[in-house]
Write a protein that holds these residues in place. Structure first.
Motif, PDB file in Angstrom:
ATOM      1  N   MET A 144      21.751  33.614   0.502  1.00  0.00           N
ATOM      2  CA  MET A 144      22.359  32.306   0.717  1.00  0.00           C
ATOM      3  C   MET A 144      23.867  32.402   0.878  1.00  0.00           C
ATOM      4  SD  MET A 144      21.878  29.167   1.292  1.00  0.00           S
ATOM      5  CE  MET A 144      20.115  29.067   0.947  1.00  0.00           C
ATOM      6  N   SER A 145      24.491  33.449   0.347  1.00  0.00           N
ATOM      7  CA  SER A 145      25.931  33.620   0.539  1.00  0.00           C
ATOM      8  C   SER A 145      26.270  33.769   2.012  1.00  0.00           C
ATOM      9  CB  SER A 145      26.428  34.841  -0.242  1.00  0.00           C
ATOM     10  OG  SER A 145      25.710  36.005   0.144  1.00  0.00           O
ATOM     11  N   ASP A 146      25.364  34.389   2.788  1.00  0.00           N
ATOM     12  CA  ASP A 146      25.558  34.496   4.243  1.00  0.00           C
ATOM     13  C   ASP A 146      25.007  33.262   4.954  1.00  0.00           C
ATOM     14  OD1 ASP A 146      26.722  36.981   3.930  1.00  0.00           O
ATOM     15  OD2 ASP A 146      24.851  38.076   4.301  1.00  0.00           O
ATOM     16  N   MET A 147      23.872  32.744   4.461  1.00  0.00           N
ATOM     17  CA  MET A 147      23.251  31.596   5.127  1.00  0.00           C
ATOM     18  C   MET A 147      24.136  30.353   5.050  1.00  0.00           C
ATOM     19  SD  MET A 147      20.420  32.166   6.726  1.00  0.00           S
ATOM     20  CE  MET A 147      20.045  30.453   7.015  1.00  0.00           C
ATOM     21  N   ALA A 148      24.899  30.223   3.979  1.00  0.00           N
ATOM     22  CA  ALA A 148      25.809  29.079   3.887  1.00  0.00           C
ATOM     23  C   ALA A 148      26.828  29.123   5.020  1.00  0.00           C
ATOM     24  CB  ALA A 148      26.514  29.068   2.535  1.00  0.00           C
ATOM     25  N   GLY A 149      27.342  30.308   5.313  1.00  0.00           N
ATOM     26  CA  GLY A 149      28.277  30.457   6.436  1.00  0.00           C
ATOM     27  C   GLY A 149      27.596  30.199   7.762  1.00  0.00           C
ATOM     28  N   ILE A 150      26.349  30.672   7.903  1.00  0.00           N
ATOM     29  CA  ILE A 150      25.593  30.426   9.135  1.00  0.00           C
ATOM     30  C   ILE A 150      25.423  28.927   9.353  1.00  0.00           C
ATOM     31  CG2 ILE A 150      23.329  30.678  10.208  1.00  0.00           C
ATOM     32  CD1 ILE A 150      23.141  33.434   8.886  1.00  0.00           C
ATOM     33  N   MET A 151      25.072  28.199   8.292  1.00  0.00           N
ATOM     34  CA  MET A 151      24.890  26.756   8.412  1.00  0.00           C
ATOM     35  C   MET A 151      26.201  26.069   8.795  1.00  0.00           C
ATOM     36  SD  MET A 151      23.729  23.942   5.537  1.00  0.00           S
ATOM     37  CE  MET A 151      25.362  24.011   4.769  1.00  0.00           C
ATOM     38  N   CYS A 152      27.308  26.486   8.195  1.00  0.00           N
ATOM     39  CA  CYS A 152      28.600  25.875   8.509  1.00  0.00           C
ATOM     40  C   CYS A 152      28.994  26.146   9.960  1.00  0.00           C
ATOM     41  CB  CYS A 152      29.676  26.393   7.557  1.00  0.00           C
ATOM     42  SG  CYS A 152      29.431  25.908   5.835  1.00  0.00           S
ATOM     43  N   PHE A 199      16.292  23.497   6.727  1.00  0.00           N
ATOM     44  CA  PHE A 199      16.078  24.652   7.599  1.00  0.00           C
ATOM     45  C   PHE A 199      16.845  25.864   7.093  1.00  0.00           C
ATOM     46  CE2 PHE A 199      14.036  21.892  10.576  1.00  0.00           C
ATOM     47  CZ  PHE A 199      13.324  22.718  11.430  1.00  0.00           C
ATOM     48  N   THR A 200      18.035  25.648   6.560  1.00  0.00           N
ATOM     49  CA  THR A 200      18.835  26.756   6.030  1.00  0.00           C
ATOM     50  C   THR A 200      18.108  27.453   4.890  1.00  0.00           C
ATOM     51  OG1 THR A 200      20.895  25.640   6.647  1.00  0.00           O
ATOM     52  CG2 THR A 200      21.049  27.374   4.986  1.00  0.00           C
ATOM     53  N   VAL A 201      17.580  26.676   3.954  1.00  0.00           N
ATOM     54  CA  VAL A 201      16.859  27.254   2.817  1.00  0.00           C
ATOM     55  C   VAL A 201      15.590  27.973   3.290  1.00  0.00           C
ATOM     56  CG1 VAL A 201      15.640  26.718   0.672  1.00  0.00           C
ATOM     57  CG2 VAL A 201      17.787  25.545   1.219  1.00  0.00           C
ATOM     58  N   ALA A 202      14.854  27.333   4.194  1.00  0.00           N
ATOM     59  CA  ALA A 202      13.593  27.925   4.666  1.00  0.00           C
ATOM     60  C   ALA A 202      13.840  29.236   5.404  1.00  0.00           C
ATOM     61  CB  ALA A 202      12.875  26.927   5.572  1.00  0.00           C
ATOM     62  N   LEU A 203      14.842  29.267   6.272  1.00  0.00           N
ATOM     63  CA  LEU A 203      15.134  30.490   7.028  1.00  0.00           C
ATOM     64  C   LEU A 203      15.686  31.590   6.131  1.00  0.00           C
ATOM     65  CD1 LEU A 203      16.724  28.900  10.242  1.00  0.00           C
ATOM     66  CD2 LEU A 203      14.448  29.924  10.009  1.00  0.00           C
ATOM     67  N   SER A 204      16.397  31.202   5.072  1.00  0.00           N
ATOM     68  CA  SER A 204      16.909  32.199   4.131  1.00  0.00           C
ATOM     69  C   SER A 204      15.765  32.953   3.476  1.00  0.00           C
ATOM     70  CB  SER A 204      17.780  31.509   3.075  1.00  0.00           C
ATOM     71  OG  SER A 204      18.190  32.430   2.079  1.00  0.00           O
ATOM     72  N   PHE A 254      31.403  14.276   4.637  1.00  0.00           N
ATOM     73  CA  PHE A 254      31.354  14.356   3.186  1.00  0.00           C
ATOM     74  C   PHE A 254      30.071  15.037   2.733  1.00  0.00           C
ATOM     75  CE2 PHE A 254      34.572  10.900   2.571  1.00  0.00           C
ATOM     76  CZ  PHE A 254      35.366  11.597   1.679  1.00  0.00           C
ATOM     77  N   ALA A 255      28.959  14.590   3.302  1.00  0.00           N
ATOM     78  CA  ALA A 255      27.659  15.112   2.894  1.00  0.00           C
ATOM     79  C   ALA A 255      27.552  16.601   3.162  1.00  0.00           C
ATOM     80  CB  ALA A 255      26.549  14.356   3.624  1.00  0.00           C
ATOM     81  N   ARG A 256      28.057  17.058   4.293  1.00  0.00           N
ATOM     82  CA  ARG A 256      27.961  18.484   4.611  1.00  0.00           C
ATOM     83  C   ARG A 256      28.780  19.335   3.642  1.00  0.00           C
ATOM     84  NH1 ARG A 256      24.821  19.715   8.480  1.00  0.00           N
ATOM     85  NH2 ARG A 256      24.400  18.315  10.240  1.00  0.00           N
ATOM     86  N   VAL A 257      29.935  18.839   3.240  1.00  0.00           N
ATOM     87  CA  VAL A 257      30.753  19.582   2.278  1.00  0.00           C
ATOM     88  C   VAL A 257      30.022  19.689   0.936  1.00  0.00           C
ATOM     89  CG1 VAL A 257      32.903  19.541   0.965  1.00  0.00           C
ATOM     90  CG2 VAL A 257      32.922  18.987   3.400  1.00  0.00           C
ATOM     91  N   VAL A 258      29.437  18.582   0.496  1.00  0.00           N
ATOM     92  CA  VAL A 258      28.700  18.580  -0.766  1.00  0.00           C
ATOM     93  C   VAL A 258      27.465  19.472  -0.674  1.00  0.00           C
ATOM     94  CG1 VAL A 258      27.402  17.142  -2.370  1.00  0.00           C
ATOM     95  CG2 VAL A 258      29.540  16.303  -1.406  1.00  0.00           C
ATOM     96  N   VAL A 259      26.711  19.373   0.422  1.00  0.00           N
ATOM     97  CA  VAL A 259      25.494  20.161   0.590  1.00  0.00           C
ATOM     98  C   VAL A 259      25.804  21.655   0.604  1.00  0.00           C
ATOM     99  CG1 VAL A 259      23.701  20.775   2.269  1.00  0.00           C
ATOM    100  CG2 VAL A 259      24.117  18.377   1.697  1.00  0.00           C
ATOM    101  N   ALA A 260      26.890  22.056   1.274  1.00  0.00           N
ATOM    102  CA  ALA A 260      27.246  23.477   1.328  1.00  0.00           C
ATOM    103  C   ALA A 260      27.496  24.035  -0.070  1.00  0.00           C
ATOM    104  CB  ALA A 260      28.487  23.664   2.202  1.00  0.00           C
ATOM    105  N   GLN A 261      28.189  23.255  -0.919  1.00  0.00           N
ATOM    106  CA  GLN A 261      28.435  23.719  -2.283  1.00  0.00           C
ATOM    107  C   GLN A 261      27.151  23.758  -3.101  1.00  0.00           C
ATOM    108  OE1 GLN A 261      32.231  22.542  -4.218  1.00  0.00           O
ATOM    109  NE2 GLN A 261      32.345  21.014  -2.587  1.00  0.00           N
ATOM    110  N   LEU A 262      26.314  22.740  -2.924  1.00  0.00           N
ATOM    111  CA  LEU A 262      25.064  22.697  -3.692  1.00  0.00           C
ATOM    112  C   LEU A 262      24.144  23.857  -3.330  1.00  0.00           C
ATOM    113  CD1 LEU A 262      24.229  18.864  -3.694  1.00  0.00           C
ATOM    114  CD2 LEU A 262      25.105  20.263  -5.576  1.00  0.00           C
ATOM    115  N   LEU A 263      24.063  24.217  -2.065  1.00  0.00           N
ATOM    116  CA  LEU A 263      23.220  25.343  -1.659  1.00  0.00           C
ATOM    117  C   LEU A 263      23.690  26.637  -2.318  1.00  0.00           C
ATOM    118  CD1 LEU A 263      22.581  24.720   2.158  1.00  0.00           C
ATOM    119  CD2 LEU A 263      21.056  24.306   0.231  1.00  0.00           C
ATOM    120  N   VAL A 264      25.000  26.809  -2.378  1.00  0.00           N
ATOM    121  CA  VAL A 264      25.537  28.011  -3.015  1.00  0.00           C
ATOM    122  C   VAL A 264      25.245  28.003  -4.515  1.00  0.00           C
ATOM    123  CG1 VAL A 264      27.673  29.218  -3.621  1.00  0.00           C
ATOM    124  CG2 VAL A 264      27.323  28.391  -1.290  1.00  0.00           C
TER     125      VAL A 264
END
Length: 553
Positions: free
Chosen positions: A124-132, A112-117, A539-549
């Motif tokens: 994505m620099s802002d969307m990553a923060g929105i997702m977190c 959803f984060t990628v699609a809404l971006s 763990f997964a959320r931390v990894v996913v946040a970095q991968l999206l960036v």
């Protein structure tokens, strides 16, 4: 009246305690109000904190951080202690499935984060923060900021978008659980489903008709069959007795056996015939079953017995009694000789009245002695949890080490202490009321500080041009994936509402929503599901946040 005004406005230790106490008291009071049958409970403390922050109230920054972190650590550690005794049996029966569904929720949020971006043109620099913020995961924000800095991109946008979406991230999961319960759940979903729990005991009466058993001792039958059972009563020629391991079974004997419910069919084959009288009804008067024997529940309150194995007490040999079952934190355990006893365990003892009384005196059987929690063990566990949460874990391909953090470390140690602490002769027992109070204090402190911290700039931020868009996108990331995955968990994987809601709260790293689920569900299924999926999902959320960036910036 300046002194009164300064009590709530001038930064000091007294002012911090006074202001937080007022915020928590008002929030807890308003949380009891019901609208359309729904109340937010302790979560209303969060909104009271936001209002106080918006009105200009604040406390010293270091005190705020300390109180917030201490409250969170206290809450998750006590939660771990509570679910620890039954955690591993529940994990064995459904842990892989729950974690798979939890990871599905994490990946759905990322999608959803990628699609809404792309749909709304938000970088994505802002969307990553929105997702977190939408998933209330500050460790993931830290990882995303570090990844942005490595790419030479300003990370302030991520921090600001996280801050503005965090409040609705807190309540969005609760709204999802409300909709799930009131609209999408069927009546059967709201009932606790039976679990394949190896510690779930069952009482059955068998007639000895298998010729292969005639003349064999109970000990020999256990050894040759591999089955785990306890025979609490033996009827022979109209006489009742308490059989020991060396008692021999004969044709026509009737035995009352306690076993795991998944072994009833096997025992029927072994003994020969099962009599279908229901011995598992809650209203059975065990003392009226036979006049010669009494059945009594005795609580272990003598500290010296904490961590000892049941067989080491030799109660059958010395007192002529049988222990038919053990109850621990609401979980029924089979009374095998190798069972490690814990303070607070409740043993069902069958025997002659005088013998049962002597065993009760030996075990303590004093509920009043258990009222005072062992505070030293609580603080030791919290320190160990913080140490574990601070250990950096390197993952290949990820430049930033991952840590369990303030929430992950203490909940893991709490689970381990609750399960294995007595084996190391640590007294980890707390009464249910003491555990609830400590959890309530911790969560109230955390929510009050979190709201106070967000309230100062909340209105100002959402009034910015992009502020409302950030809030809306964050709310979508919180609400829609949670609803879809939790609904699918009930329909496709047949989870009950309590387990599905606990899974969702754990995957979304949302202890506030878990408190709502606990208030609206019987038992500990929601808390156990939360603890089961939380570590891996974090763990997964931390990894996913970095991968999206790294992929989309």
């Amino acid at each position: 009246m300046d002194w009164f005004q300064n009590l709530f406005t001038q930064h000091s230790a007294v002012q911090a305690v006074s202001l937080l106490s007022v915020i928590i008291a008002i929030g807890l009071g308003l949380g009891k109000l019901r609208v359309a049958g729904i109340s937010l409970g302790v979560t209303f403390v969060f909104f009271t904190g936001i209002l106080a922050g918006h009105l200009g109230f604040s406390i010293d920054e270091q005190m705020l951080v300390y109180a917030e972190n201490f409250g969170l650590v206290l809450f998750v550690y006590e939660l771990g202690l509570k679910v620890g005794p039954g955690f591993f049996s529940s994990f064995r029966s459904g842990g892989i499935r729950l974690n798979s569904i939890g990871l599905g929720l994490v990946l759905a949020g990322a999608a959803f984060t990628v699609a809404l971006s792309y749909a709304f043109g938000v970088p994505m620099s802002d969307m990553a923060g929105i997702m977190c913020g939408a998933t209330t995961n500050t460790p993931a924000l830290g990882a995303a900021q570090q990844a942005l800095q490595q790419l030479g991109v300003d990370a302030n946008g991520a921090a600001l978008s996280c801050a503005v979406t965090y409040p609705l991230g807190v309540v969005g999961v609760i709204i999802a659980l409300v909709v799930l319960r009131k609209v999408l759940a069927r009546p059967a979903d709201l009932q606790a489903h039976p679990h394949d729990d190896a510690d779930h005991t069952f009482v059955a009466e068998f007639a000895i008709s298998n010729p292969a058993l005639f003349g064999l001792t109970i000990k020999d039958i256990r050894r040759s069959s591999g089955a785990k059972f306890v025979i609490s009563r033996l009827w022979r020629n109209g006489q009742v007795s308490i059989p020991g391991p060396d008692a021999k079974l004969e044709q026509g004997d009737h035995v009352l056996a306690v076993c795991n419910d998944n072994e009833v069919k096997a025992l029927t084959v072994i003994f020969g015939e099962r009599l279908h009288k229901d011995w598992n009804k809650s209203d059975i008067d065990w003392n009226s079953v036979d006049k010669e024997l009494v059945s009594q529940k005795v609580v272990i309150s003598r500290p010296g017995l904490n961590g000892k194995r049941l067989g080491a007490l030799k109660l059958r040999n010395q007192y002529g009694v049988n222990i038919s079952r053990v109850s621990r934190a609401g979980t029924r355990l089979l009374a095998t000789p190798g069972l490690v006893l814990q303070l607070g365990d409740r043993l069902t003892i069958v025997g002659e009245a005088e013998a049962v009384k002597r065993v009760a005196d030996l075990l303590g059987n004093s509920v009043s002695d258990l009222k005072d929690p062992n505070l030293a063990a609580i603080f030791i566990g919290m320190v160990l949890g913080l140490i574990l949460g601070s250990i950096p874990i390197l993952i290949p391909g990820i430049s930033t080490p991952i840590k369990l953090g303030l929430a992950g470390g203490p909940i893991v140690v709490g689970i381990l202490m609750g399960r294995f602490g007595p084996q190391m002769h640590l007294v980890t027992y707390t009464t249910r009321s003491a555990n609830l109070m400590l959890r309530g204090i911790g969560l109230s402190l955390y929510l009050g500080c979190l709201g106070l911290q967000a309230g100062g700039s909340f209105i100002e931020t959402i009034m910015r041009a992009e502020g409302l868009l950030w809030v809306a996108l964050g709310f979508i990331i919180t609400l829609v994936p949670t609803l879809l995955v939790a609904w699918a968990a009930m329909r496709l994987w047949h989870l009950d509402y309590a387990t599905a809601s606990g899974m969702a709260c754990g995957a979304m790293a949302n202890p506030m929503a878990l408190n709502y689920a606990n208030d609206n569900c019987e038992g500990d299924d929601a808390a156990v599901a939360y603890a089961t999926v939380y570590p891996l999902s974090m763990f997964a959320r931390v990894v996913v946040a970095q991968l999206l960036v790294l992929i989309f910036v």
